[in-house]
Design a protein around this motif. Structure first.
Motif, PDB file in Angstrom:
ATOM      1  N   ARG A 290      50.872  49.132  30.031  1.00  0.00           N
ATOM      2  CA  ARG A 290      50.760  49.999  28.923  1.00  0.00           C
ATOM      3  C   ARG A 290      49.586  48.489  28.032  1.00  0.00           C
ATOM      4  NH1 ARG A 290      55.046  52.474  26.216  1.00  0.00           N
ATOM      5  NH2 ARG A 290      53.854  51.668  23.708  1.00  0.00           N
ATOM      6  N   ASP A 291      48.947  47.956  28.528  1.00  0.00           N
ATOM      7  CA  ASP A 291      47.992  47.411  28.238  1.00  0.00           C
ATOM      8  C   ASP A 291      46.685  48.075  29.420  1.00  0.00           C
ATOM      9  OD1 ASP A 291      46.179  45.877  27.317  1.00  0.00           O
ATOM     10  OD2 ASP A 291      47.533  43.690  27.866  1.00  0.00           O
ATOM     11  N   ASN A 292      45.601  47.649  28.727  1.00  0.00           N
ATOM     12  CA  ASN A 292      44.128  48.150  29.967  1.00  0.00           C
ATOM     13  C   ASN A 292      44.367  47.513  30.467  1.00  0.00           C
ATOM     14  OD1 ASN A 292      42.120  47.950  26.486  1.00  0.00           O
ATOM     15  ND2 ASN A 292      43.504  49.299  27.186  1.00  0.00           N
ATOM     16  N   VAL A 293      43.724  47.999  32.012  1.00  0.00           N
ATOM     17  CA  VAL A 293      44.097  46.936  33.251  1.00  0.00           C
ATOM     18  C   VAL A 293      42.757  47.467  33.601  1.00  0.00           C
ATOM     19  CG1 VAL A 293      45.192  49.328  34.225  1.00  0.00           C
ATOM     20  CG2 VAL A 293      45.106  46.678  35.526  1.00  0.00           C
ATOM     21  N   THR A 294      41.859  46.606  34.408  1.00  0.00           N
ATOM     22  CA  THR A 294      40.761  46.384  34.382  1.00  0.00           C
ATOM     23  C   THR A 294      40.891  45.265  35.763  1.00  0.00           C
ATOM     24  OG1 THR A 294      39.382  47.211  31.966  1.00  0.00           O
ATOM     25  CG2 THR A 294      38.088  45.698  33.904  1.00  0.00           C
ATOM     26  N   VAL A 295      39.751  45.398  36.718  1.00  0.00           N
ATOM     27  CA  VAL A 295      39.683  44.866  37.984  1.00  0.00           C
ATOM     28  C   VAL A 295      37.605  44.698  38.282  1.00  0.00           C
ATOM     29  CG1 VAL A 295      41.542  44.761  38.755  1.00  0.00           C
ATOM     30  CG2 VAL A 295      40.134  45.916  39.254  1.00  0.00           C
ATOM     31  N   VAL A 296      38.216  43.444  38.687  1.00  0.00           N
ATOM     32  CA  VAL A 296      36.592  42.846  39.883  1.00  0.00           C
ATOM     33  C   VAL A 296      37.212  42.863  41.521  1.00  0.00           C
ATOM     34  CG1 VAL A 296      33.972  42.427  39.415  1.00  0.00           C
ATOM     35  CG2 VAL A 296      35.212  42.992  38.006  1.00  0.00           C
ATOM     36  N   VAL A 297      36.464  43.588  41.892  1.00  0.00           N
ATOM     37  CA  VAL A 297      36.469  42.892  43.208  1.00  0.00           C
ATOM     38  C   VAL A 297      35.099  42.794  43.802  1.00  0.00           C
ATOM     39  CG1 VAL A 297      37.971  43.149  45.944  1.00  0.00           C
ATOM     40  CG2 VAL A 297      38.528  43.615  43.633  1.00  0.00           C
ATOM     41  N   ALA A 298      34.868  41.703  44.464  1.00  0.00           N
ATOM     42  CA  ALA A 298      34.069  41.290  45.413  1.00  0.00           C
ATOM     43  C   ALA A 298      33.988  40.399  46.384  1.00  0.00           C
ATOM     44  CB  ALA A 298      32.634  40.469  44.578  1.00  0.00           C
ATOM     45  N   ASP A 299      33.779  41.167  48.380  1.00  0.00           N
ATOM     46  CA  ASP A 299      34.190  40.030  48.988  1.00  0.00           C
ATOM     47  C   ASP A 299      32.243  39.564  49.765  1.00  0.00           C
ATOM     48  OD1 ASP A 299      36.415  41.722  49.808  1.00  0.00           O
ATOM     49  OD2 ASP A 299      35.165  43.025  51.139  1.00  0.00           O
ATOM     50  N   VAL A 300      32.648  38.166  50.064  1.00  0.00           N
ATOM     51  CA  VAL A 300      31.658  37.526  50.068  1.00  0.00           C
ATOM     52  C   VAL A 300      30.925  37.821  51.834  1.00  0.00           C
ATOM     53  CG1 VAL A 300      30.574  34.945  50.565  1.00  0.00           C
ATOM     54  CG2 VAL A 300      31.679  35.420  48.469  1.00  0.00           C
ATOM     55  N   ILE A 301      29.659  38.087  52.131  1.00  0.00           N
ATOM     56  CA  ILE A 301      29.189  38.697  52.720  1.00  0.00           C
ATOM     57  C   ILE A 301      28.206  37.848  53.616  1.00  0.00           C
ATOM     58  CG2 ILE A 301      30.083  41.424  52.901  1.00  0.00           C
ATOM     59  CD1 ILE A 301      27.272  41.528  52.853  1.00  0.00           C
ATOM     60  N   GLY A 302      28.326  37.310  54.687  1.00  0.00           N
ATOM     61  CA  GLY A 302      26.704  36.942  55.507  1.00  0.00           C
ATOM     62  C   GLY A 302      25.533  36.807  56.036  1.00  0.00           C
ATOM     63  N   ASP A 303      24.316  37.335  56.199  1.00  0.00           N
ATOM     64  CA  ASP A 303      23.263  37.622  56.243  1.00  0.00           C
ATOM     65  C   ASP A 303      24.028  38.131  57.929  1.00  0.00           C
ATOM     66  OD1 ASP A 303      23.445  35.243  57.381  1.00  0.00           O
ATOM     67  OD2 ASP A 303      21.163  34.418  56.786  1.00  0.00           O
TER      68      ASP A 303
ATOM     69  N   SER B  44      26.141  37.071  50.310  1.00  0.00           N
ATOM     70  CA  SER B  44      25.326  38.108  49.239  1.00  0.00           C
ATOM     71  C   SER B  44      27.350  38.470  48.942  1.00  0.00           C
ATOM     72  CB  SER B  44      25.042  38.802  49.261  1.00  0.00           C
ATOM     73  OG  SER B  44      24.929  40.000  51.130  1.00  0.00           O
ATOM     74  N   LEU B  45      26.683  39.110  47.841  1.00  0.00           N
ATOM     75  CA  LEU B  45      27.632  39.768  47.573  1.00  0.00           C
ATOM     76  C   LEU B  45      27.876  41.472  47.493  1.00  0.00           C
ATOM     77  CD1 LEU B  45      29.072  37.886  44.280  1.00  0.00           C
ATOM     78  CD2 LEU B  45      29.749  37.576  46.241  1.00  0.00           C
ATOM     79  N   ARG B  46      29.521  42.012  48.236  1.00  0.00           N
ATOM     80  CA  ARG B  46      29.772  43.401  47.782  1.00  0.00           C
ATOM     81  C   ARG B  46      30.834  43.772  46.841  1.00  0.00           C
ATOM     82  NH1 ARG B  46      30.698  44.361  54.082  1.00  0.00           N
ATOM     83  NH2 ARG B  46      28.715  44.720  53.813  1.00  0.00           N
TER      84      ARG B  46
ATOM     85  N   LYS C  62      32.058  31.296  50.521  1.00  0.00           N
ATOM     86  CA  LYS C  62      32.230  31.219  52.377  1.00  0.00           C
ATOM     87  C   LYS C  62      32.474  32.988  52.418  1.00  0.00           C
ATOM     88  CE  LYS C  62      34.185  26.593  53.182  1.00  0.00           C
ATOM     89  NZ  LYS C  62      35.820  26.309  53.887  1.00  0.00           N
ATOM     90  N   PRO C  63      31.035  33.248  53.554  1.00  0.00           N
ATOM     91  CA  PRO C  63      31.788  34.348  54.227  1.00  0.00           C
ATOM     92  C   PRO C  63      33.368  34.931  54.865  1.00  0.00           C
ATOM     93  CG  PRO C  63      29.728  33.335  55.425  1.00  0.00           C
ATOM     94  CD  PRO C  63      30.584  32.637  54.298  1.00  0.00           C
ATOM     95  N   GLY C  64      33.188  36.188  54.085  1.00  0.00           N
ATOM     96  CA  GLY C  64      34.678  36.081  54.788  1.00  0.00           C
ATOM     97  C   GLY C  64      35.898  35.597  53.475  1.00  0.00           C
TER      98      GLY C  64
ATOM     99  N   ALA D  67      41.505  34.812  38.053  1.00  0.00           N
ATOM    100  CA  ALA D  67      40.666  34.989  39.277  1.00  0.00           C
ATOM    101  C   ALA D  67      41.796  34.629  40.422  1.00  0.00           C
ATOM    102  CB  ALA D  67      39.321  34.549  39.107  1.00  0.00           C
ATOM    103  N   TYR D  68      41.539  35.776  41.327  1.00  0.00           N
ATOM    104  CA  TYR D  68      42.155  35.598  42.158  1.00  0.00           C
ATOM    105  C   TYR D  68      41.006  35.372  43.762  1.00  0.00           C
ATOM    106  CZ  TYR D  68      46.720  36.385  40.163  1.00  0.00           C
ATOM    107  OH  TYR D  68      47.294  37.275  38.964  1.00  0.00           O
ATOM    108  N   LEU D  69      41.447  33.984  44.982  1.00  0.00           N
ATOM    109  CA  LEU D  69      40.955  33.942  45.864  1.00  0.00           C
ATOM    110  C   LEU D  69      41.538  34.213  47.355  1.00  0.00           C
ATOM    111  CD1 LEU D  69      37.931  33.024  47.524  1.00  0.00           C
ATOM    112  CD2 LEU D  69      39.175  31.117  47.475  1.00  0.00           C
ATOM    113  N   VAL D  70      41.033  35.644  48.144  1.00  0.00           N
ATOM    114  CA  VAL D  70      41.947  35.129  50.116  1.00  0.00           C
ATOM    115  C   VAL D  70      40.914  34.607  50.180  1.00  0.00           C
ATOM    116  CG1 VAL D  70      42.529  36.940  51.486  1.00  0.00           C
ATOM    117  CG2 VAL D  70      42.718  37.653  49.226  1.00  0.00           C
ATOM    118  N   ARG D  71      41.259  33.567  51.027  1.00  0.00           N
ATOM    119  CA  ARG D  71      40.501  32.665  51.965  1.00  0.00           C
ATOM    120  C   ARG D  71      41.298  32.717  53.406  1.00  0.00           C
ATOM    121  NH1 ARG D  71      36.979  28.164  50.752  1.00  0.00           N
ATOM    122  NH2 ARG D  71      35.335  29.456  49.707  1.00  0.00           N
ATOM    123  N   ASP D  72      40.680  32.944  54.577  1.00  0.00           N
ATOM    124  CA  ASP D  72      41.063  32.956  56.076  1.00  0.00           C
ATOM    125  C   ASP D  72      42.687  33.589  55.609  1.00  0.00           C
ATOM    126  OD1 ASP D  72      38.929  31.257  56.472  1.00  0.00           O
ATOM    127  OD2 ASP D  72      39.691  29.543  56.122  1.00  0.00           O
TER     128      ASP D  72
END
Length: 429
Positions: free
Chosen positions: A229-242, A4-6, A181-183, A120-125
């Protein structure tokens, strides 16, 4: 293992001359969306919020993996068609467009749609990587080996996009599937972040400890510190296991133009939908605080004796009249200095089909025009390459001085000449 996502979504209008937020962001249990509208006279905020609204029904639905990608692609096509319909209904919206990044979760897979230069960026391990490819002029130069990544970060034409949603039939996003993947940590951002903040700084923040909300707020703060000088918007989501501690997120979050346009207005019959929840949350968060001084005046008036002396009443009326005059005077001073500030800005758009420099900003204040034609060039907008033409039509090329604006026009001329030379050789540009 099920996942799921946080998540968290944050935005800021930035420190430039824009008077409204043209970005839209949405984060829900199964859907993450970010759109950066292009506007000028046309409504970039309308474009981004329109597209986000078309995708919201995907959140909370259950799709098989292959179906998720098809549904996402269909929703993007429907959103693009809706842009065309909006422009057909209101000619003043002609030329609006928007970037789009959208993730739709299906089990432990993510369907991804991307068009434009939002990222879109990804952090994995612990490894930070960009997982979308910019549809931009600078990216084309990079692909052809004409500039280095370091030169790309500061290229004067890094804001020129080659592909966005504009209501045309050939506006096609990149589509892909990837495993979550979780993490994992996902970052979606408009160009108001990477255009002003070094990639190494973004990496340091995103790979650090903290909740998605803390990371999102830190990214907005660093962008403002860098004087974006521009609008700045971010969405951050962590993938978590059950099996992980702590709940996933369940309440959708909506920010920017999409929140201001109240996407739940059409969903009055379904107030428990993700869109309705998100818009209700936004309204609650942005509701103006009670004006305690007005309430106090009302309370005093209600408690005053009916047969009170006329002298105090006249004094109170005089005091309020003087206060009103003071407010008018202050607003007048602010207006004068505010208008003067707008006239130090310049932007490039079209006038009677030609590339034109305007002085001021591309908005009006009631009957007062905040812009005027400064210079009409001899360059026909129709002769420009498509990536330049879209920017000029949208009125999104801005400058802090007349000399800088002239420089932008000369760059457009150079691109036009290069394109015409390539066309003469039988190549496309």
């Amino acid at each position: 293992m099920s996942i799921s996502l946080r998540y968290a979504a944050r935005t800021d209008i930035g420190l430039g001359s824009k008077s409204r937020n043209e970005d839209s962001g949405y984060a829900g249990p199964d859907l993450l969306v970010l759109a950066d509208g292009m506007g000028g006279h046309a409504a970039g905020d309308m474009a981004s919020s329109t597209v986000v609204a078309e995708l919201l029904d995907l959140d909370g639905a259950s799709f098989a993996t292959d179906e998720a990608l098809r549904r996402l692609a269909a929703a993007v096509r429907a959103a693009n068609a809706r842009l065309r319909a909006e422009m057909d209904d209101d000619p003043e919206l002609e030329g609006m467009g928007t970037t789009l990044i959208a993730f739709l979760r299906s089990g432990n897979m993510l369907a991804l749609a991307n068009i434009g230069d939002s990222r879109a960026y990804l952090v994995r391990d612990g490894v930070f990587s960009q997982i979308t490819k910019d549809h931009s002029f600078v990216q084309t130069l990079l692909d052809e080996g004409r500039i280095t990544p370091e030169e790309a970060e500061h290229h004067p034409q890094r804001s020129l996009v080659t592909r966005v949603l504009t209501g045309r039939d050939d506006d096609e996003p990149d589509l892909s599937l990837r495993e979550a993947k979780p993490g994992d940590r996902l970052l979606l951002c408009s160009d108001g972040l990477p255009d002003y903040v070094a990639g190494s700084t973004i990496e340091q923040i995103v790979t650090g400890d903290g909740t998605p909300a803390q990371i999102a707020e830190a990214l907005i703060a660093i962008a403002l510190k860098a004087a974006t000088r521009d609008n700045v918007t971010v969405v951050v989501a962590d993938v978590i296991g059950d099996d992980e501690d702590g709940p996933s997120s369940s309440t959708p979050q909506i920010v920017g133009a999409a929140a201001a346009h109240d996407l739940a207005a059409e969903e009055a019959d379904a107030p428990t939908s993700p869109a309705a929840k998100a818009a209700a949350l936004s309204r609650a968060a942005n509701a103006p605080a009670p004006r305690l001084d007005d309430n106090a005046d009302d309370a005093d008036d209600a408690a005053a004796p009916v047969l009170a002396e006329e002298g105090p009443r006249r004094f109170t009326g005089l005091r309020r009249g003087l206060f009103a005059l003071l407010v008018v005077a202050v607003l007048a001073v602010i207006g004068i200095f505010g208008y003067a500030a707008t006239q130090r800005q310049y932007y490039i758009t079209q006038h009677h089909g030609k590339v034109t420099i305007y002085q001021g900003i591309s908005q009006d204040f009631g009957p007062i025009s905040l812009h005027s034609v400064d210079t009409v060039s001899d360059i026909w907008v129709a002769d420009l390459p498509s990536y330049d033409r879209s920017k000029v039509t949208a009125g999104s090329l801005t400058a802090d001085s007349r000399q800088a604006a002239i420089g932008i026009v000369e760059n457009l001329r150079s691109d036009m000449v290069t394109c015409q030379a390539q066309a003469a050789d039988g190549s496309s540009c």
